[in-house]
Write an enzyme that holds these catalytic residues in place. Structure first.
Site, PDB file in Angstrom:
ATOM      1  N   GLU A 133     -11.935 -23.427   2.986  1.00 52.84           N
ATOM      2  CA  GLU A 133     -12.310 -24.086   4.242  1.00 52.84           C
ATOM      3  C   GLU A 133     -11.597 -25.429   4.421  1.00 52.84           C
ATOM      4  OE1 GLU A 133     -15.803 -22.040   2.258  1.00 52.84           O
ATOM      5  OE2 GLU A 133     -14.637 -23.833   1.761  1.00 52.84           O
TER       6      GLU A 133
ATOM      7  N   ASP B  71     -13.793 -18.250  -3.848  1.00 51.37           N
ATOM      8  CA  ASP B  71     -14.491 -19.429  -3.341  1.00 51.37           C
ATOM      9  C   ASP B  71     -13.542 -20.298  -2.509  1.00 51.37           C
ATOM     10  OD1 ASP B  71     -16.575 -21.169  -2.956  1.00 51.37           O
ATOM     11  OD2 ASP B  71     -16.832 -21.675  -5.071  1.00 51.37           O
TER      12      ASP B  71
ATOM     13  N   ASP C  49     -23.591 -22.941  -0.144  1.00 48.41           N
ATOM     14  CA  ASP C  49     -24.414 -23.843  -0.955  1.00 48.41           C
ATOM     15  C   ASP C  49     -25.737 -24.181  -0.273  1.00 48.41           C
ATOM     16  OD1 ASP C  49     -22.268 -23.764  -2.628  1.00 48.41           O
ATOM     17  OD2 ASP C  49     -21.513 -25.761  -2.117  1.00 48.41           O
TER      18      ASP C  49
END
Length: 769
Positions: A416, A413, A479
């Site tokens: 970024e 995950d 998401d």
């Protein structure tokens, strides 16, 4: 980034300098270099006190032309650079009175010697070009400099890609910044930014800059695809080929082909969800509940809170809820499950690993040589510096312990929120590292899995990416919200990513944020199980189907088992993605490049070459979809439909538009309770509407074994031949009249849909109408 103020003016604070003529050139056998002064040269004195752009054309691969533009060539190019695969290609370079030409395969660039400009063509067909005043060196009042290119967009031309973008599928009219951000799926921001776009005219443009690339796709100048970078040089590739699929193949050759995910990864993944409360009892209850309802489950995923709060990442199980994790994982694996755990590249200050990483210099630093830290996500968190080999080894050593414990793969995950002002161990430019960090992060984890689990078993579940990251599947869409709007934007993002060179893609069934209605959950289930990878995951609530309603369990069971039976077909499509770079989930234009209606379709897709999927995006089950010309057969109902038009229908939860293309040999496995089995043994080939003069061919794979079956129709006779490993198989005709067969001289009359089951030694079947 926009530099002009309408057609006539330049924005305040900028000066645009464009080449005025191809004043001189140089040919060195492998490249063509052209020199373009930024003012007209009428006399010798005009050569003084002026700037000049140096443009070098070369070819790293057949049908690929590289364009390198320099203002000041002497500037040191800091790391990182994309890892590119090139060959020792020698293009054909010719010169005549008016033009200079560099030819690579069917792709060429012609430079106008009389003024300035160049055009890229496939054979005699112009693909795009840079007109006078398009290429530019731009200086700003604040001291910054930029390089800009504007390539022609023709009437009716549409542009796609630029990563996983959730905005409109067709990028014409959009401004796009290639800069990874954690922005969800409902904004212009994107987790996976890729400086590559694809045109429906059958060419692609890859800008070879890991840093911020700013695009204006028909937005600043409506007939131009503009891209710009800060600095003194610009490097891009024009990628040609025979069509859009061929362009993607060559892009994959240049930037890397996707690895082949293990077969088990195509099954259903179930997560604990994000901020929910869970322990081994909760997990076991979910797994047993799936088994009680006969819903096959392949992977169980532990999200963030498998570790103690404030300590992400310490890579240690929270002993309050998991007192004996090794024994727990052993019990779960006895149930036939693979195990995935959540990780990210951040180390919170409370983690016991923080001091260890700080003392050894394993973290990004700020300009004062201190550890770069902030409080967003984890208090006082630091970021692992993957440019430091020792930091990579240290990070991997923590993951090795989890692998030894029984973990099979990782959800990689984040990646970024990387600062653009940090200091790296190897001196990398932090602006260029912002996007590229995601590549190093996922490569580190993926390479460890290959080393410890074997190349055939390596798989991650990644969110961030850039060019080249397609080599480390799988990627999921981030998401999304529990709404039909978000379901549709997720599909747009996936299709854009697939047209950016990514072979495999997933999304959170039912949406991540909020909790879906039972209706939405069931519709999203069908879509999710007809994607390459399928995961149940949410934020504040669990995603097991019976918490929505019991019918949701029935829908889940139905589509999981359908996907498992489709695995011989899906795994063959996965092999194609691995070998050639053609995505498994395909925008319609890839398979139907001549059908202009397909240029705009973003609510349906092809799953592999032969299956058309149109998810349902309305509560009442209504769906509008388009079938290209030809005869299509609904996979679930067997109903035959002629294409070439839009259809409007209504579906219950056990159905959706799922059509098989004509001239298809669709392989179906005889196993429905798991995704990983011997696809060659007991396979059923369904032959759909084979037209006179046409053929259908399908290769299926099982580890290192293959079987190819080919059917050819000439008038009223179909000949079926197989090659490769011969195991038990059978053939079923779909959309054909009553027939008779001949197997080794024996004739038998058959009705439509009857199985033709040769003996093991038989490879050939002849079918007479």
């Amino acid at each position: 980034m926009k530099f002009s103020d309408g057609y006539w003016l330049t924005r305040d604070g900028f000066m645009i300098n464009t080449p005025k003529e191809a004043y001189d050139h140089r040919i060195d056998g492998r490249s063509l270099t052209v020199y373009g002064p930024v003012k007209d040269i009428r006399k010798r004195g005009d050569t003084l006190d002026t700037g000049m752009l140096t443009v070098k054309f070369s070819s790293p691969l057949e049908d690929v032309i590289r364009v390198q533009v320099f203002h000041y060539k002497g500037r040191t190019r800091k790391k990182p650079d994309f890892e590119l695969c090139t060959t020792d290609m020698k293009p054909l370079i010719t010169e005549d009175a008016g033009t200079l030409t560099l030819q690579s395969g069917s792709l060429s660039v012609k430079v106008d010697k009389s003024s300035w400009g160049y055009r890229f063509s496939r054979e005699a067909e112009k693909l795009t070009g840079s007109a006078p005043n398009s290429l530019a060196y731009i200086s700003a009042d604040d001291g910054r400099t930029y390089m800009r290119e504007q390539l022609d967009i023709a009437v009716g031309e549409t542009i796609y890609g630029l990563g996983e973008r959730f905005t409109a599928f067709v990028k014409n009219g959009q401004s796009v910044d290639i800069w990874n951000r954690d922005g969800g799926t409902s904004t212009e921001q994107a987790y996976k930014n890729v400086p590559f776009y694809l045109s429906n005219k059958g060419y692609g443009v890859f800008v070879n800059h890991p840093e911020l690339v700013s695009y204006e796709i028909g937005s600043e100048v409506v007939s131009k695809a503009q891209f710009s970078v800060e600095g003194e040089e610009l490097d891009y590739f024009i990628i040609g080929g025979s069509g859009t699929k061929d362009v993607l193949k060559r892009y994959a050759m240049l930037t890397g082909k996707p690895a082949l995910p293990p077969a088990w990864s195509f099954g259903l993944w179930l997560s604990t969800s994000f901020t929910t409360d869970y322990s081994e009892k909760t997990v076991t209850g979910f797994i047993d509940g799936m088994k009680e309802r006969d819903i096959p489950l392949s992977v169980f995923h532990f999200d963030c809170f498998w570790m103690k709060e404030f300590e992400w990442c310490n890579f240690e199980w929270d002993e309050r809820f998991f007192p004996d994790p090794k024994a727990m994982l052993s019990r779960l694996k006895e149930k036939g499950l693979k195990i995935c755990v959540w990780i990210n590249p951040y180390i919170g200050q409370k983690s016991k690993l923080f001091d260890e990483g700080k003392e050894n210099g394993y973290f990004l630093k700020n300009g004062r040589d201190d550890v770069w830290q902030w409080d967003r996500w984890q208090s006082g968190m630091a970021i692992v510096d993957f440019t430091n080999p020792k930091a990579r080894d240290w990070y991997c050593s923590k993951l090795e312990g989890l692998l030894e414990m029984g973990v099979d793969c990782f959800k990689t995950d984040f990646g970024e929120r990387i600062p653009a002002d940090a200091v790296y161990f190897d001196g990398s430019d932090p602006e260029k590292m912002h996007n590229y960090y995601s590549f190093l992060y996922n490569k580190t984890v993926f390479d460890l899995l290959k080393e410890k689990r074997g190349e055939q078993e390596a798989v991650v579940f990644a969110r961030s990416a850039t060019a080249g990251s397609q080599q480390f599947p799988v990627h999921w869409g981030g998401d999304c919200f529990a709404s039909y709007d978000s379901m549709a934007e997720s599909l747009r993002g996936g299709l854009s990513l697939s047209l950016s060179g990514f072979g495999f893609w997933s999304h959170d069934i039912g949406g991540f944020e909020s909790t879906a209605s039972a209706d939405l959950y069931k519709r999203w289930t069908a879509f999710g199980l007809l994607s390459t990878h399928s995961r149940l995951h949410g934020s504040e609530s669990y995603r097991v189907p019976w918490l929505f309603d019991e019918e949701a369990s029935d829908v889940m069971r139905y589509f999981v088992k359908l996907k498992h039976r489709l695995m011989p077909y899906l795994y063959a499509a996965a092999y194609e993605a691995h070998l050639e770079g053609i995505p498994v989930m395909r925008a319609m234009l890839l398979e139907f490049p001549e059908d202009r209606t397909c240029d705009w379709l973003d609510r349906q897709y092809m799953l592999g070459r032969s299956l058309l999927v149109a998810p349902v995006f309305q509560k009442n089950g209504a769906v509008s979809y388009y079938l290209p010309k030809g005869t299509w057969t609904h996979l679930l109902t067997g109903k035959e439909t002629e294409g070439g038009e839009w259809k409007q229908e209504q579906y219950g939860y056990m159905g959706l538009p799922l059509f098989v293309r004509e001239n298809t040999l669709l392989p179906l496995g005889d196993v429905s309770d798991r995704p990983d089995y011997d696809y060659l043994d007991g396979v059923e080939f369904c032959l759909y509407h084979l037209k006179d003069g046409c053929s259908a061919e399908q290769t299926i794979y099982n580890e290192k074994q293959t079987m190819t079956i080919k059917a050819v129709r000439k008038q009223n006779t179909i000949t079926v031949k197989t090659t490769g490993v011969q195991k038990k198989w059978r053939l079923i005709l779909r959309n054909h009249p009553s027939v008779s067969t001949v197997i080794n001289g024996a004739s038998e009359a058959l009705q439509e849909g009857t199985a033709i089951q040769p003996k093991e030694e038989h490879r050939d079947v002849v079918i007479f109408f």
